[in-house]
Write an enzyme that holds these catalytic residues in place. Structure first.
Site, PDB file in Angstrom:
ATOM      1  N   ASP A 207     -19.886  27.372 -10.578  1.00 43.51           N
ATOM      2  CA  ASP A 207     -21.197  26.771 -10.358  1.00 43.51           C
ATOM      3  C   ASP A 207     -21.095  25.245 -10.331  1.00 43.51           C
ATOM      4  OD1 ASP A 207     -23.825  27.051  -9.857  1.00 43.51           O
ATOM      5  OD2 ASP A 207     -24.403  27.812 -11.827  1.00 43.51           O
ATOM      6  N   LYS A 289     -31.252  27.797   1.568  1.00 47.98           N
ATOM      7  CA  LYS A 289     -29.840  27.852   1.218  1.00 47.98           C
ATOM      8  C   LYS A 289     -28.988  28.239   2.422  1.00 47.98           C
ATOM      9  CE  LYS A 289     -30.123  32.661  -0.402  1.00 47.98           C
ATOM     10  NZ  LYS A 289     -29.649  33.624  -1.415  1.00 47.98           N
TER      11      LYS A 289
END
Length: 498
Positions: A207, A289
């Site tokens: 992440d 996204k």
């Protein structure tokens, strides 16, 4: 599925009617011929069948990579071999982070319910979250209303990274700030959907979150797309496709923000020179996204890497940095007007969520199937094994010393770093041919043989043909070298991939 039309059979010829023979032979495409084989011919000439596609669950068991337990459904347990590969994936990414300017942080696994309410996850993501409460009333945190406070296992790292950004005063000179986090995440997947490493409840994501100025958005997205290209090329994963997902029905934020965000992603995709498709209405609730889609060995598609643009969380967490000409700065515009530049003020940063591998567990599964269990040397959990020709004491001693040299543990100095290589030893009294056959079945990258002649010369004999990938140079089967030379040779093979 298409529609098939059957032609009506030709009418039967009347008895006594003359038999008409066509003058011209019909086209081959109009003739259908069916061959029937007798049972003996069929058995002698079986129809070749397509081999079954590799399954990461079967290979994971065979290679002792991971297991699961009924006591923690959807939470894979990595065994020593699997942990070696997992750690190498993480180490590889950490080296890339240096090139791309990311700083690693470590954040909590659980946060109070109030944080998830602030971020919007409680409203939009609650069904996918695990709630944590204390079973001891005397130890439970209490809210202002006197009720026991609830916690939630984090499904993602973004709120925690917002807390880090907000903890200090920031200047436009500090941006972009890039945080990376390998902390485990938990998402409450439906039990019936759980499968191996591809659908899990506990997983690790490479992440990352980028806090940047509005005029840095497209440059940061372009760098992230380049990051993804580099990593997927190193893993030899082949082609992938890019998908832009836009505003969903349960979105937060203004229409203007969404249009701005979607426009930025579209321009970055166009500038990348790579083909992409539009997936309307499938964005995250806080922003659009870009997803990277890979196919597994069965042809099933999996979303791996992702880039998400977010104007909403910086607002919810009241993030800001100081910049001159703040009104122009917020629009992504610049000026040379000294009067405007003389005035500084707060500006909201833009947040970019990004993951290159995506779920490390899911990527692990795809790599298992992609390599079909034949790992490239640098990832191989069984990089080498030392085999003894016999069980005489001199041979056993030299074999054990060779293993120590390759592991980097032959020195009495505890400050000497281990080599990081995975090298095992088989000094059993079984025949050498049996041990070699077993080592090849288990997928060892190098098979190192030690016998009486090797001791006399201070060398070992190496078969380096294991673990070759498409495009690799042919490896020699009978290399003779000293253990110290072999150590450098193995390190060179690791460095060549990394």
């Amino acid at each position: 599925m298409g529609t098939y039309h059957l032609k009506s059979p030709a009418p039967a010829r009347q008895t006594g009617a003359p038999l008409r023979v066509p003058l011209a032979r019909p086209a081959i495409s109009q003739v259908q011929v069916r061959h029937r084989l007798c049972s003996s011919c069929a058995s002698a000439n079986p129809v070749p069948t397509k081999p079954a596609a590799p399954d990461h669950r079967d290979l994971g068991t065979q290679q002792e990579l991971f297991m699961t337990s009924i006591y923690s459904p959807g939470s894979p347990i990595f065994l020593p071999n699997g942990a070696r590969i997992f750690n190498r994936l993480v180490e590889y990414l950490r080296k890339q982070y240096v090139h791309y300017g990311f700083q690693e942080v470590i954040t909590p696994t659980i946060y109070k319910k109030a944080l998830w309410a602030k971020s919007g996850h409680l409203e939009n993501y609650a069904d996918d979250m695990f709630t944590v409460t204390s079973t001891s009333p005397s130890r439970a945190d209490v809210t202002e209303a006197g009720e026991a406070d609830e916690y939630g296992l984090k499904p993602m790292n973004c709120p925690g990274h917002c807390l880090i950004f907000a903890a200090q005063k920031r200047s436009y000179r500090d941006l972009p700030i890039r945080y990376a986090d390998f902390s485990p995440l938990h998402r409450n997947e439906i039990s019936g959907a759980l499968s191996g490493l591809t659908r899990v409840r506990r997983f690790h994501q490479d992440d990352g979150h980028i806090f940047c100025r509005p005029n840095q958005i497209e440059d940061e997205i372009s760098k992230t797309l380049e990051f993804i290209r580099r990593v997927y090329k190193d893993f030899r994963l082949g082609s992938y496709r890019l998908k832009l997902s836009t505003r969903p029905e349960n979105h937060i934020g203004s229409l203007e923000d969404w249009e701005h965000a979607e426009g930025s992603l579209k321009r970055a995709l166009d500038n990348s020179g790579e083909p992409w498709t539009l997936n309307e209405g499938d964005g995250a609730f806080y922003g659009p996204k870009i997803d990277v889609i890979l196919k597994d060995s069965d042809g099933k598609e999996h979303q791996t890497a992702t880039i998400q643009l977010d104007f909403q969380l910086p607002k919810r967490f009241e993030l800001e940095y100081q910049a001159p000409a703040p009104e122009l700065e917020a629009k992504g515009e610049t000026t040379t007007d000294p009067e405007l530049l003389a005035v500084s003020g707060p500006v909201r940063p833009v947040m970019i969520h990004r993951a290159v591998l995506g779920s490390a567990e899911r990527m692990f599964a795809l790599l298992i199937e992609h390599y079909n269990g034949k790992w490239p040397f640098w990832l191989n959990p069984r990089q080498g094994i030392v085999l003894t020709v016999n069980d005489s004491e001199p041979v056993l001693q030299f074999a054990r010393n060779t293993q120590k040299v390759l592991l980097g543990t032959d020195s009495a100095d505890v400050h000497v770093s281990p080599s990081g290589l995975a090298v095992d030893l088989d000094d059993s009294a079984r025949s050498l041919s049996l041990k070699i056959r077993e080592a090849k079945t288990k997928g060892y990258g190098m098979i190192i043989v030690v016998g009486p002649k090797d001791i006399a010369n201070g060398t070992v004999t190496v078969d380096a043909t294991g673990g070759l990938q498409t495009g690799d140079k042919p490896a020699q089967k009978n290399l003779v070298m000293a253990p110290e030379e072999l150590l450098q040779f193995m390190k060179t093979k690791v460095d060549a991939y990394e």
